[in-house]
Motif scaffolding. Structure first.
Motif, mmCIF file in Angstrom:
data_model
loop_
_atom_site.group_PDB
_atom_site.id
_atom_site.type_symbol
_atom_site.label_atom_id
_atom_site.label_comp_id
_atom_site.label_asym_id
_atom_site.label_seq_id
_atom_site.Cartn_x
_atom_site.Cartn_y
_atom_site.Cartn_z
ATOM 1 N N MET A 239 3.129 5.597 -5.171
ATOM 2 C CA MET A 239 2.035 4.699 -5.772
ATOM 3 C C MET A 239 2.798 3.228 -4.976
ATOM 4 S SD MET A 239 1.838 6.107 -9.561
ATOM 5 C CE MET A 239 3.409 6.881 -9.551
ATOM 6 N N MET A 240 1.528 2.359 -5.443
ATOM 7 C CA MET A 240 1.637 0.920 -4.996
ATOM 8 C C MET A 240 2.866 0.231 -5.551
ATOM 9 S SD MET A 240 -2.193 -0.405 -4.182
ATOM 10 C CE MET A 240 -1.539 -1.579 -3.448
ATOM 11 N N ASN A 241 3.231 0.398 -6.845
ATOM 12 C CA ASN A 241 4.336 -0.286 -7.679
ATOM 13 C C ASN A 241 5.557 0.304 -6.990
ATOM 14 O OD1 ASN A 241 4.078 2.228 -8.782
ATOM 15 N ND2 ASN A 241 3.937 1.261 -10.655
ATOM 16 N N GLY A 242 5.738 1.134 -6.189
ATOM 17 C CA GLY A 242 6.909 1.708 -5.928
ATOM 18 C C GLY A 242 7.202 3.164 -6.550
ATOM 19 N N GLN A 243 6.620 3.475 -7.568
ATOM 20 C CA GLN A 243 7.086 4.643 -8.174
ATOM 21 C C GLN A 243 6.553 5.667 -7.544
ATOM 22 O OE1 GLN A 243 5.215 3.331 -12.177
ATOM 23 N NE2 GLN A 243 7.112 4.657 -12.984
ATOM 24 N N VAL A 244 7.129 7.103 -7.785
ATOM 25 C CA VAL A 244 6.750 8.430 -7.122
ATOM 26 C C VAL A 244 6.471 9.366 -8.440
ATOM 27 C CG1 VAL A 244 7.827 8.151 -4.955
ATOM 28 C CG2 VAL A 244 9.157 9.288 -6.957
#
Length: 573
Positions: A239-244
């Protein structure tokens, strides 16, 4: 009793003759001049005189009408079964004795003998002709069939449009084991930085382009969404916030597991890929923050391992995340479980080894691939030492044995190249998407100077492509959220029995050529260094001049010349 008389009902209709109308009488009339246009002598120079001229002119429209009631002829079709010749009327052909007497009578006639002799010559000619030519023989059956002329083509078979917003397609992934579904991740990076937009991604069935089969609902827009090659119902995404996170389509579009924000990447997650593990639950991700992290879907609380992409000069140096190189592409081959490759935003391709003990062993190889970011990176499905890179305006084919230059490359295009991949069935075919909406097909066995097929799929830029496992279908995503399903012709999606051998010769020849050029460049650099320093360096000079590949090429050249000379002498004698 008297019978009643028959009464006739009659109605007389009368009309005067003057009400019938006048009789039509035709006679010659006219002509009457209605318009007279005088010729203009001044306009003669603008035209060419044509003589003679035949032109039919009619001032008024012609109308005519005619009816003819012809007598209808009736036809019948009848056949006859002719099983016996013609006989005179007085001979009953059903009486064997009468037929036999008539035959003996005719055979005694002299005219019968002459008639048979006359017919015998024509019959003999026909029999001899039939015996000379077998009308039922299959001629030229032993001649091998000539293969038809190949007609390479690529056309769009279906279009899938994102419902609502038109966000760029950031990732495409086909369902494993030849499935008929694909996942499309949509995200607008620039728009998300300024305002909040739609966050959904979709799973489509290729047979239904009206609506997606499932809507993936992540907390942040997805930049990558990949199917599990072992389980058709599991997907992972970055995702764009760095989470997977990971999703199970059997439970709906909500995420089944997410990593915690404080252990996530510090920047957007561009790539996620499953790795070869025992249960198929492990994957790894990359980001422009320069870190590669490995995850397990069974425990998303923290990554199982991580690696900083920082190239150091010695084994004792420490990798620093401040010097990490941003990652733009990620590649993994399941048959080489501990190794992977990353494409960076600076144009480098770096080979990684997860089991390395020091920084030099973790990042053992480096290739200066492109001038800008590496948009695509993929190993050849058959020749694992060769891999494809796409960046700036070219697509290049590299070999792990040659690190200074690529062995094959395309010409510089007028528009940027955005993505590329190998065809999984025809392993000599490269598929490349362009910024002008074209899909180019490069076949290394047919033509390397230009694409064999270029299809204009749309007017907007194409950003992503992913070929199907069957080799004939290619999904291409555009900057306006539309996925185009293209179908290749049969010759572009199937491999011949000799293709592997031919492509092996091409890669070996180009690999050897590049090694010879690298050896020559080392010689020139060493000579320039000696001239600059003013002193000879005998050891390095001997090591460079005795290069093995250069000696082999020289010996091969001398042997070829001697063979040609010997062949010419033998022919002259």
């Amino acid at each position: 009793m008297e019978k009643p008389e028959k009464t006739e009902f009659v109605y007389e209709y009368t009309r005067r003759r003057r009400d019938f109308g006048k009789q039509t009488l035709f006679e010659d009339y006219g002509p009457i001049m209605t318009v007279s246009i005088v010729s203009n002598q001044a306009l003669y120079n603008n035209y060419i005189l044509r003589n003679p001229v035949h032109v039919g002119i009619q001032n008024t429209g012609t109308m005519s009408e005619h009816w003819v009631n012809s007598v209808r002829a009736e036809y019948t079709s009848s056949g006859i079964n002719h099983v016996e010749g013609g006989w005179p009327k007085d001979i009953n052909m059903n009486d064997p004795e009468a037929v036999q007497r008539y035959r003996r009578k005719i055979e005694k006639d002299d005219a019968y003998i002459h008639a048979v002799m006359h017919l015998g010559h024509g019959m003999e000619h026909n029999i001899l002709q039939n015996n000379a030519i077998d009308m039922f023989e299959s001629y030229y059956s032993d001649v091998p069939e000539i293969p038809p002329v190949e007609k390479s083509s690529c056309h769009t078979v279906n279009v899938y449009r994102e419902p609502g917003a038109r966000r760029p397609v950031r990732s495409l992934s086909w369902q494993a084991d030849g499935g008929a579904r694909f996942a499309a991740a949509h995200a607008d990076v620039e728009l998300m930085r300024s305002c909040r937009s739609s966050q959904f991604s979709y799973i489509w069935d290729i047979e239904n382009a009206n609506a997606p089969e499932l809507v993936i609902k992540p907390p942040q827009p997805l930049l990558d969404l990949q199917y599990n090659p072992r389980d058709q119902h599991i997907l992972v995404g970055g995702m764009m916030n760095g989470q997977v996170g990971w999703w199970d389509v059997r439970k709906g579009g909500d995420p089944a597991g997410l990593c915690l924000p404080h252990v996530a990447h510090r920047d957007i997650v561009r790539n996620v890929l499953f790795i070869n593990s025992k249960i198929g639950a492990e994957f790894f991700s990359s980001s422009p923050d320069g870190v590669v992290k490995w995850w397990d879907t069974r425990n998303m609380s923290e990554p199982t391992d991580s690696m900083i992409i920082d190239i150091v000069k010695s084994a004792t140096d420490t990798q620093n995340i401040d010097n990490a190189i941003g990652i733009s592409a990620l590649e993994y081959e399941p048959t080489i479980p501990t190794r992977f490759m990353v494409g960076t935003e600076t144009g480098l391709v770096i080979g990684g080894n997860r089991k390395g003990k020091n920084p030099l062993e973790k990042l053992p190889s480096k290739y200066e691939a492109h001038l800008g970011p590496v948009y695509a990176l993929q190993r050849n499905p058959t020749f694992l030492k060769n891999f494809l890179t796409v960046g700036d305006w070219t697509a290049r084919v590299w070999s792990e044995d040659c690190r200074e230059s690529s062995i094959l490359w395309t010409y510089s295009h007028r528009t940027n190249l955005t993505d590329g991949a190998w065809n999984p069935i025809r392993f000599s075919l490269m598929l490349v998407t362009q910024w002008d909406g074209c899909l180019s097909c490069w076949d290394l066995l047919r033509r390397r100077s230009a694409p064999i097929v270029t299809a204009q799929l749309c007017d907007e830029p194409l950003l992503r492509l992913r070929p199907h496992e069957g080799g004939l279908l290619v999904a291409c995503g555009s900057s306006k959220g539309t996925v185009y399903l293209a179908e290749l012709s049969q010759n572009l999606g199937t491999a011949d029995k000799n293709d592997k051998q031919l492509l092996t010769h091409i890669f070996d020849r180009e690999n050897k050529r590049e090694r010879i050029l690298e050896a020559r460049m080392r010689e020139l650099k060493l000579k320039m260094r000696q001239d600059r320093d003013g002193g000879p360096q005998n050891q390095e000079n001997d090591a460079s001049t005795n290069d093995r590949d250069l000696e082999e090429a020289t010996a091969e050249y001398v042997q070829t010349i001697s063979d040609l000379q010997a062949q010419q002498k033998s022919q002259s004698n």
